[in-house]
Design a protein around this motif. Structure first.
Motif, PDB file in Angstrom:
ATOM      1  N   GLU A  47       0.834  -1.208   0.000  1.00  0.00           N
ATOM      2  CA  GLU A  47       0.000   0.000   0.000  1.00  0.00           C
ATOM      3  C   GLU A  47       0.865   1.253   0.000  1.00  0.00           C
ATOM      4  OE1 GLU A  47      -3.898  -1.646   2.495  1.00  0.00           O
ATOM      5  OE2 GLU A  47      -2.341  -0.481   3.495  1.00  0.00           O
ATOM      6  N   GLN A  48       1.942   1.228   0.768  1.00  0.00           N
ATOM      7  CA  GLN A  48       2.815   2.400   0.845  1.00  0.00           C
ATOM      8  C   GLN A  48       3.656   2.556  -0.419  1.00  0.00           C
ATOM      9  OE1 GLN A  48       2.625   4.576   3.356  1.00  0.00           O
ATOM     10  NE2 GLN A  48       1.011   3.292   4.222  1.00  0.00           N
TER      11      GLN A  48
ATOM     12  N   TYR B  65       2.809   1.483  -3.488  1.00  0.00           N
ATOM     13  CA  TYR B  65       1.954   1.723  -4.662  1.00  0.00           C
ATOM     14  C   TYR B  65       0.633   2.374  -4.218  1.00  0.00           C
ATOM     15  CZ  TYR B  65       5.230  -1.765  -6.472  1.00  0.00           C
ATOM     16  OH  TYR B  65       6.366  -2.457  -6.818  1.00  0.00           O
ATOM     17  N   PRO B  66       0.678   3.673  -3.892  1.00  0.00           N
ATOM     18  CA  PRO B  66      -0.543   4.338  -3.402  1.00  0.00           C
ATOM     19  C   PRO B  66      -1.589   4.600  -4.486  1.00  0.00           C
ATOM     20  CG  PRO B  66       1.264   5.913  -3.614  1.00  0.00           C
ATOM     21  CD  PRO B  66       1.844   4.562  -3.883  1.00  0.00           C
ATOM     22  N   ARG B  67      -1.230   4.461  -5.739  1.00  0.00           N
ATOM     23  CA  ARG B  67      -2.169   4.663  -6.845  1.00  0.00           C
ATOM     24  C   ARG B  67      -2.228   3.411  -7.720  1.00  0.00           C
ATOM     25  NH1 ARG B  67      -3.174   8.032  -3.919  1.00  0.00           N
ATOM     26  NH2 ARG B  67      -3.254  10.299  -4.179  1.00  0.00           N
ATOM     27  N   PRO B  68      -3.425   3.030  -8.176  1.00  0.00           N
ATOM     28  CA  PRO B  68      -4.744   3.570  -7.859  1.00  0.00           C
ATOM     29  C   PRO B  68      -5.091   3.373  -6.382  1.00  0.00           C
ATOM     30  CG  PRO B  68      -4.835   2.107  -9.776  1.00  0.00           C
ATOM     31  CD  PRO B  68      -3.511   1.892  -9.132  1.00  0.00           C
ATOM     32  N   GLN B  69      -5.846   4.312  -5.860  1.00  0.00           N
ATOM     33  CA  GLN B  69      -6.178   4.277  -4.442  1.00  0.00           C
ATOM     34  C   GLN B  69      -6.949   3.004  -4.078  1.00  0.00           C
ATOM     35  OE1 GLN B  69      -8.674   7.499  -3.048  1.00  0.00           O
ATOM     36  NE2 GLN B  69      -7.609   7.567  -1.073  1.00  0.00           N
TER      37      GLN B  69
ATOM     38  N   PHE C  61      -6.229   0.042  -4.451  1.00  0.00           N
ATOM     39  CA  PHE C  61      -6.087  -1.095  -5.369  1.00  0.00           C
ATOM     40  C   PHE C  61      -5.374  -2.266  -4.694  1.00  0.00           C
ATOM     41  CE2 PHE C  61      -3.689  -3.342  -8.766  1.00  0.00           C
ATOM     42  CZ  PHE C  61      -4.768  -3.757  -9.530  1.00  0.00           C
TER      43      PHE C  61
ATOM     44  N   ARG D 140      11.630   7.844  -2.932  1.00  0.00           N
ATOM     45  CA  ARG D 140      10.719   8.882  -2.424  1.00  0.00           C
ATOM     46  C   ARG D 140      11.210   9.456  -1.101  1.00  0.00           C
ATOM     47  NH1 ARG D 140       5.660   5.238  -2.903  1.00  0.00           N
ATOM     48  NH2 ARG D 140       5.622   4.854  -5.130  1.00  0.00           N
TER      49      ARG D 140
ATOM     50  N   TYR E  84     -12.235  -5.030  -7.885  1.00  0.00           N
ATOM     51  CA  TYR E  84     -11.857  -3.651  -7.553  1.00  0.00           C
ATOM     52  C   TYR E  84     -12.613  -2.653  -8.424  1.00  0.00           C
ATOM     53  CZ  TYR E  84      -9.062   0.615  -7.436  1.00  0.00           C
ATOM     54  OH  TYR E  84      -8.669   1.926  -7.336  1.00  0.00           O
ATOM     55  N   TRP E  85     -12.631  -2.906  -9.722  1.00  0.00           N
ATOM     56  CA  TRP E  85     -13.310  -1.988 -10.655  1.00  0.00           C
ATOM     57  C   TRP E  85     -14.794  -1.875 -10.316  1.00  0.00           C
ATOM     58  CZ3 TRP E  85     -17.002  -3.387 -14.493  1.00  0.00           C
ATOM     59  CH2 TRP E  85     -17.339  -2.353 -15.379  1.00  0.00           C
TER      60      TRP E  85
ATOM     61  N   THR F  42     -18.363   8.524  -2.168  1.00  0.00           N
ATOM     62  CA  THR F  42     -16.916   8.510  -2.327  1.00  0.00           C
ATOM     63  C   THR F  42     -16.330   7.561  -1.292  1.00  0.00           C
ATOM     64  OG1 THR F  42     -16.920  10.813  -3.056  1.00  0.00           O
ATOM     65  CG2 THR F  42     -14.817   9.913  -2.321  1.00  0.00           C
TER      66      THR F  42
END
Length: 493
Positions: free
Chosen positions: A66-67, A69-73, A75, A377, A442-443, A456
């Motif tokens: 999660e840390q 790969y924060p995008r897609p949120q 996911f 990062r 997920y989608w 949201t």
């Protein structure tokens, strides 16, 4: 103990014969029992650096991904959660129990008998967990002790064989020309590594609860405990294989399937009661592992539901009426029944073991690459490197091992060396299919339904007693009047 209890499963009793059938030589058999812990050590170094970045977050791999790969949120959270649900069956231990139980009573192993006993023992094991957590943990503690005792007993017996104190005439016969018959086929080598990795599964178990470790330096504590358990298990497993090779002819080991431990004691003690001792201990160890894994996985499933990542979250998160996660237990048993009944009995063990590994290899590769991304990062943000920084050689080794196991199973095996009777790469296709299904989930739940429902997805982070952090996804509905109310991500429908 967390790592030991997880690694001391059915693997050491069931996979050596399959490994030797794949690699073709005693030398390569021993080599793979040393390679697997080497890759596990590299992974341990990777996990230690991650843990030092997020010492208050339990959950290990899912948190690290999660840390990284924060995008897609959300996911990673959804992919990991759904994969955990779909692969939460207890079929392999149930199948090994069934085979050893039939061997104990000298009953021929048939598909119907194996399937019936596997389903029955799994029902009893998950029933323990469904009725009482306290008594389940007591059973696990007792049976974990039995596992250690059985391995020590096996190693001691192997020493007697090598010392010439048994009727085995030439215990060193298999050690001559150890690499004779070795294969170079990538598929066979990958199959062997998957099987040895299965035996060492659990080397990272303690990182799942690092947020609950109450010491001055939780990372140091967990890393040290994990390293000690890995060294202990490596020594035990290696010498158990030495015992097998000393007592059982090479061809018989290759054809033993999952029954190498039973064959070992038959060779050493003949057909009397003594020969039944180890198979009984192996069967009880498998039963204990069914209970132990069920306790752990149902806790994970309940947490997934509590975080709002399953339909009917209140139902799956409930502990009524026995104070246990009854709904996750029932789901786990349903999935176990499905895979045991749906697969040919002779192929079920190997296929399910291979299948469970494949999606996790994708997560493993992403974890290794993600560490480099996080380092960059943090460097750009002016954050000092971790004092538990893993050497790039360890990160690369961990990454290369996962890539090797992702690619090489697609290469055709040599005739007679495939570990299933159907197409050799079926488990790769099914494993990728599970990941595609996770992406569709997920989608649907994170993208489509929020658009249609006018809400949201937001994340709430809660601090638990002791300082550990946990996250929960909730719905925040769009309205002209914001009353601040939020609902679980997937409400009861």
């Amino acid at each position: 103990m967390l790592n030991l209890g997880r690694m001391l499963g059915a693997g050491i009793y069931s996979v050596p014969g399959v490994i030797l059938n794949s690699v073709g030589s005693i030398g390569l058999l021993f080599t793979f029992w040393l390679l697997a812990p080497l890759f596990a050590f590299a992974g341990l170094m990777v996990y230690s650096e991650y843990a030092s970045m997020f010492p208050k977050r339990s959950g290990a791999e899912v948190v690290y991904l999660e840390q990284a790969y924060p995008r897609p949120q959300f996911f990673v959270s959804v992919m990991f959660a759904v994969t955990s649900v779909l692969l939460s069956f207890s079929a392999t231990n149930s199948i090994v129990f069934a085979q050893y139980a039939l061997t104990i009573f000298d009953v021929p192993i048939t598909p119907a008998r194996q399937t019936t006993i596997a389903l029955a023992v799994c029902a009893v094991g998950v029933g323990f967990v469904a009725l009482s957590t306290k008594w389940s943990l007591r059973a696990v503690n007792f049976l974990t002790g039995l596992k250690v005792l059985s391995l020590v007993f096996l190693v001691f017996t192997g020493a007697l064989v090598l010392g010439g104190f048994t009727h085995i005439r030439d215990p060193f016969a298999n050690f001559r020309s150890p690499f004779s018959g070795s294969t170079t086929n990538p598929n066979s080598l990958a199959t062997a590594l998957v099987k040895t990795n299965f035996a060492f599964a659990g080397w990272n178990n303690a990182f799942n609860v690092i947020g609950e470790v109450q010491t001055r330096d939780p990372v140091r504590t967990v890393r040290k405990a994990s390293l000690l358990s890995l060294i202990l298990i490596t020594c035990l497993f290696f010498f158990v294989n030495v015992a097998y090779v000393a007592a059982v002819p090479k061809d018989e080991i290759s054809n033993s399937g999952q029954l190498i431990a039973a064959l070992f004691f038959q060779r050493v003690f003949g057909e009397g009661f003594a020969a039944k001792t180890l198979p009984i201990m192996v069967a009880l160890s498998c039963f204990g592992n069914i209970i132990a894994v069920t306790i752990g996985q149902t806790r994970v499933l309940r947490e997934i539901a509590r975080q709002g990542l399953l339909p009917y979250p209140r139902f799956f998160a409930s502990t009524k009426p026995f104070g246990t996660p009854l709904a996750p237990v029932c789901l786990k048993y349903f999935l176990t029944v499905l895979v045991i009944v749906g697969l040919p009995a002779g192929d079920a063990f190997n296929f399910l073991l291979d299948l469970a590994s494949y999606p996790n290899l994708v997560f493993g590769a992403a974890t290794a690459i993600g560490l480099w991304l996080l380092r960059r990062r943090r460097m750009l943000a002016g954050i000092a490197p971790s004092k538990y920084r893993a050497g790039n050689i360890y990160v690369s080794l961990f990454l290369l091992s996962t890539i090797f196991l992702l690619i090489m199973p697609w290469v055709p095996p040599e005739p007679g060396h495939g570990d299933v009777s159907f197409w050799y790469a079926t488990y790769c296709v099914v494993g990728l299919g599970i990941l595609v299904l996770c992406g569709f989930y997920y989608w649907l739940w994170i993208v489509v339904l929020p658009r249609l429902g006018g809400y949201t997805i937001v994340e709430e982070v809660e601090q638990l007693e002791g300082g550990a952090l946990t996250a929960r996804l909730t719905r925040k509905y769009h309205s002209s009047v914001d009353n601040g109310e939020q609902q679980p991500l997937i409400g009861s429908i």
